[in-house]
Write a protein that holds these residues in place. Structure first.
Motif, PDB file in Angstrom:
ATOM      1  N   ARG A 128       0.875  -1.173   0.000  1.00  0.00           N
ATOM      2  CA  ARG A 128       0.000   0.000   0.000  1.00  0.00           C
ATOM      3  C   ARG A 128       0.906   1.215   0.000  1.00  0.00           C
ATOM      4  O   ARG A 128       2.079   1.139   0.359  1.00  0.00           O
ATOM      5  N   HIS A 129       0.365   2.314  -0.444  1.00  0.00           N
ATOM      6  CA  HIS A 129       1.133   3.539  -0.321  1.00  0.00           C
ATOM      7  C   HIS A 129       0.376   4.502   0.575  1.00  0.00           C
ATOM      8  O   HIS A 129      -0.848   4.443   0.690  1.00  0.00           O
ATOM      9  N   VAL A 130       1.152   5.321   1.243  1.00  0.00           N
ATOM     10  CA  VAL A 130       0.615   6.299   2.179  1.00  0.00           C
ATOM     11  C   VAL A 130       1.040   7.667   1.669  1.00  0.00           C
ATOM     12  O   VAL A 130       2.220   7.913   1.434  1.00  0.00           O
ATOM     13  N   GLN A 131       0.048   8.505   1.474  1.00  0.00           N
ATOM     14  CA  GLN A 131       0.295   9.844   0.940  1.00  0.00           C
ATOM     15  C   GLN A 131       0.182  10.858   2.071  1.00  0.00           C
ATOM     16  O   GLN A 131      -0.886  11.035   2.653  1.00  0.00           O
ATOM     17  N   TRP A 139       3.708  -4.046   8.800  1.00  0.00           N
ATOM     18  CA  TRP A 139       4.031  -3.212   7.646  1.00  0.00           C
ATOM     19  C   TRP A 139       5.442  -2.648   7.786  1.00  0.00           C
ATOM     20  O   TRP A 139       5.881  -2.305   8.878  1.00  0.00           O
ATOM     21  N   GLU A 140       6.143  -2.549   6.653  1.00  0.00           N
ATOM     22  CA  GLU A 140       7.503  -2.021   6.616  1.00  0.00           C
ATOM     23  C   GLU A 140       7.593  -0.955   5.531  1.00  0.00           C
ATOM     24  O   GLU A 140       7.148  -1.174   4.400  1.00  0.00           O
ATOM     25  N   HIS A 141       8.180   0.178   5.875  1.00  0.00           N
ATOM     26  CA  HIS A 141       8.422   1.238   4.897  1.00  0.00           C
ATOM     27  C   HIS A 141       9.637   0.826   4.072  1.00  0.00           C
ATOM     28  O   HIS A 141      10.731   0.707   4.602  1.00  0.00           O
ATOM     29  N   TYR A 142       9.420   0.568   2.783  1.00  0.00           N
ATOM     30  CA  TYR A 142      10.510   0.045   1.967  1.00  0.00           C
ATOM     31  C   TYR A 142      10.957   0.969   0.843  1.00  0.00           C
ATOM     32  O   TYR A 142      12.009   0.733   0.235  1.00  0.00           O
ATOM     33  N   GLU A 143      10.217   2.026   0.551  1.00  0.00           N
ATOM     34  CA  GLU A 143      10.614   2.912  -0.548  1.00  0.00           C
ATOM     35  C   GLU A 143       9.851   4.227  -0.447  1.00  0.00           C
ATOM     36  O   GLU A 143       8.788   4.304   0.155  1.00  0.00           O
ATOM     37  N   VAL A 144      10.443   5.258  -1.056  1.00  0.00           N
ATOM     38  CA  VAL A 144       9.790   6.555  -1.213  1.00  0.00           C
ATOM     39  C   VAL A 144       9.641   6.776  -2.709  1.00  0.00           C
ATOM     40  O   VAL A 144      10.567   6.495  -3.480  1.00  0.00           O
ATOM     41  N   HIS A 145       8.488   7.255  -3.124  1.00  0.00           N
ATOM     42  CA  HIS A 145       8.254   7.535  -4.546  1.00  0.00           C
ATOM     43  C   HIS A 145       8.955   8.855  -4.863  1.00  0.00           C
ATOM     44  O   HIS A 145       8.424   9.928  -4.589  1.00  0.00           O
ATOM     45  N   GLU A 146      10.178   8.789  -5.409  1.00  0.00           N
ATOM     46  CA  GLU A 146      11.011   9.978  -5.563  1.00  0.00           C
ATOM     47  C   GLU A 146      10.367  11.117  -6.354  1.00  0.00           C
ATOM     48  O   GLU A 146      10.540  12.272  -5.982  1.00  0.00           O
ATOM     49  N   PRO A 147       9.624  10.843  -7.444  1.00  0.00           N
ATOM     50  CA  PRO A 147       8.996  11.981  -8.123  1.00  0.00           C
ATOM     51  C   PRO A 147       7.967  12.711  -7.249  1.00  0.00           C
ATOM     52  O   PRO A 147       7.693  13.881  -7.459  1.00  0.00           O
ATOM     53  N   GLU A 148       7.411  12.010  -6.275  1.00  0.00           N
ATOM     54  CA  GLU A 148       6.447  12.589  -5.339  1.00  0.00           C
ATOM     55  C   GLU A 148       6.856  12.172  -3.931  1.00  0.00           C
ATOM     56  O   GLU A 148       6.356  11.184  -3.393  1.00  0.00           O
ATOM     57  N   PRO A 149       7.804  12.901  -3.324  1.00  0.00           N
ATOM     58  CA  PRO A 149       8.409  12.449  -2.067  1.00  0.00           C
ATOM     59  C   PRO A 149       7.460  12.383  -0.879  1.00  0.00           C
ATOM     60  O   PRO A 149       7.834  11.880   0.168  1.00  0.00           O
ATOM     61  N   HIS A 150       6.236  12.832  -1.035  1.00  0.00           N
ATOM     62  CA  HIS A 150       5.254  12.733   0.054  1.00  0.00           C
ATOM     63  C   HIS A 150       4.523  11.387   0.023  1.00  0.00           C
ATOM     64  O   HIS A 150       3.691  11.120   0.883  1.00  0.00           O
ATOM     65  N   ILE A 151       4.867  10.532  -0.952  1.00  0.00           N
ATOM     66  CA  ILE A 151       4.249   9.211  -1.056  1.00  0.00           C
ATOM     67  C   ILE A 151       5.232   8.155  -0.568  1.00  0.00           C
ATOM     68  O   ILE A 151       6.322   7.997  -1.129  1.00  0.00           O
ATOM     69  N   LEU A 152       4.842   7.442   0.485  1.00  0.00           N
ATOM     70  CA  LEU A 152       5.679   6.415   1.096  1.00  0.00           C
ATOM     71  C   LEU A 152       5.117   5.048   0.737  1.00  0.00           C
ATOM     72  O   LEU A 152       3.902   4.837   0.805  1.00  0.00           O
ATOM     73  N   LEU A 153       5.981   4.123   0.364  1.00  0.00           N
ATOM     74  CA  LEU A 153       5.554   2.786  -0.045  1.00  0.00           C
ATOM     75  C   LEU A 153       5.817   1.800   1.085  1.00  0.00           C
ATOM     76  O   LEU A 153       6.911   1.773   1.657  1.00  0.00           O
ATOM     77  N   PHE A 154       4.809   0.994   1.381  1.00  0.00           N
ATOM     78  CA  PHE A 154       4.882   0.014   2.460  1.00  0.00           C
ATOM     79  C   PHE A 154       4.593  -1.376   1.917  1.00  0.00           C
ATOM     80  O   PHE A 154       3.886  -1.531   0.919  1.00  0.00           O
TER      81      PHE A 154
END
Length: 115
Positions: free
Chosen positions: A44-47, A87-102
């Motif tokens: 899931r992603h968290v914005q 849940w583990e935070h595994y990446e940040v969506h670099e073009p939109e740094p406010h979106i965290l990927l879990f």
């Protein structure tokens, strides 16, 4: 898809109470995507609200990428992100740094691993 430990703080860095209070106004505006999965993980992603990034302490950021570091569970929960355990935070969506990927182990994989 292992998490790169060099992209995290060496250990969780708790927020100070004053830092936490600055984030309170944004908590109700955090958006959670629907879950999606492959044969191994659920995702899931968290914005986060974009203005929230300005209130997060600088040592939560990776200066070489201009995004948040990969956050320990204690850190993302301190920001006001709420999810079930695992849940583990595994990446940040670099073009939109406010979106965290879990990600978390999918229930089907968990059953396979434990039986």
């Amino acid at each position: 898809m292992e998490v790169d430990p060099s992209r995290r703080n060496k250990k969780p860095r708790p927020l100070l109470e004053s830092e936490r209070e600055r984030l309170d106004e944004f908590i109700d505006s955090i958006h959670y995507s629907a879950r999606y999965s492959d044969d191994q993980f659920e995702y899931r992603h968290v914005q986060l609200p974009k203005n929230m990034l300005k209130k997060i302490p600088a040592d939560y950021f990776d200066s070489s990428k201009g995004t948040l570091k990969l956050l320990w569970e204690e850190e993302w929960r301190a920001l006001g992100i709420t999810q079930s355990l695992g849940w583990e935070h595994y990446e940040v969506h670099e073009p939109e740094p406010h979106i965290l990927l879990f990600k978390c182990v999918s229930p089907a994989t968990w059953i396979t691993l434990n039986y």
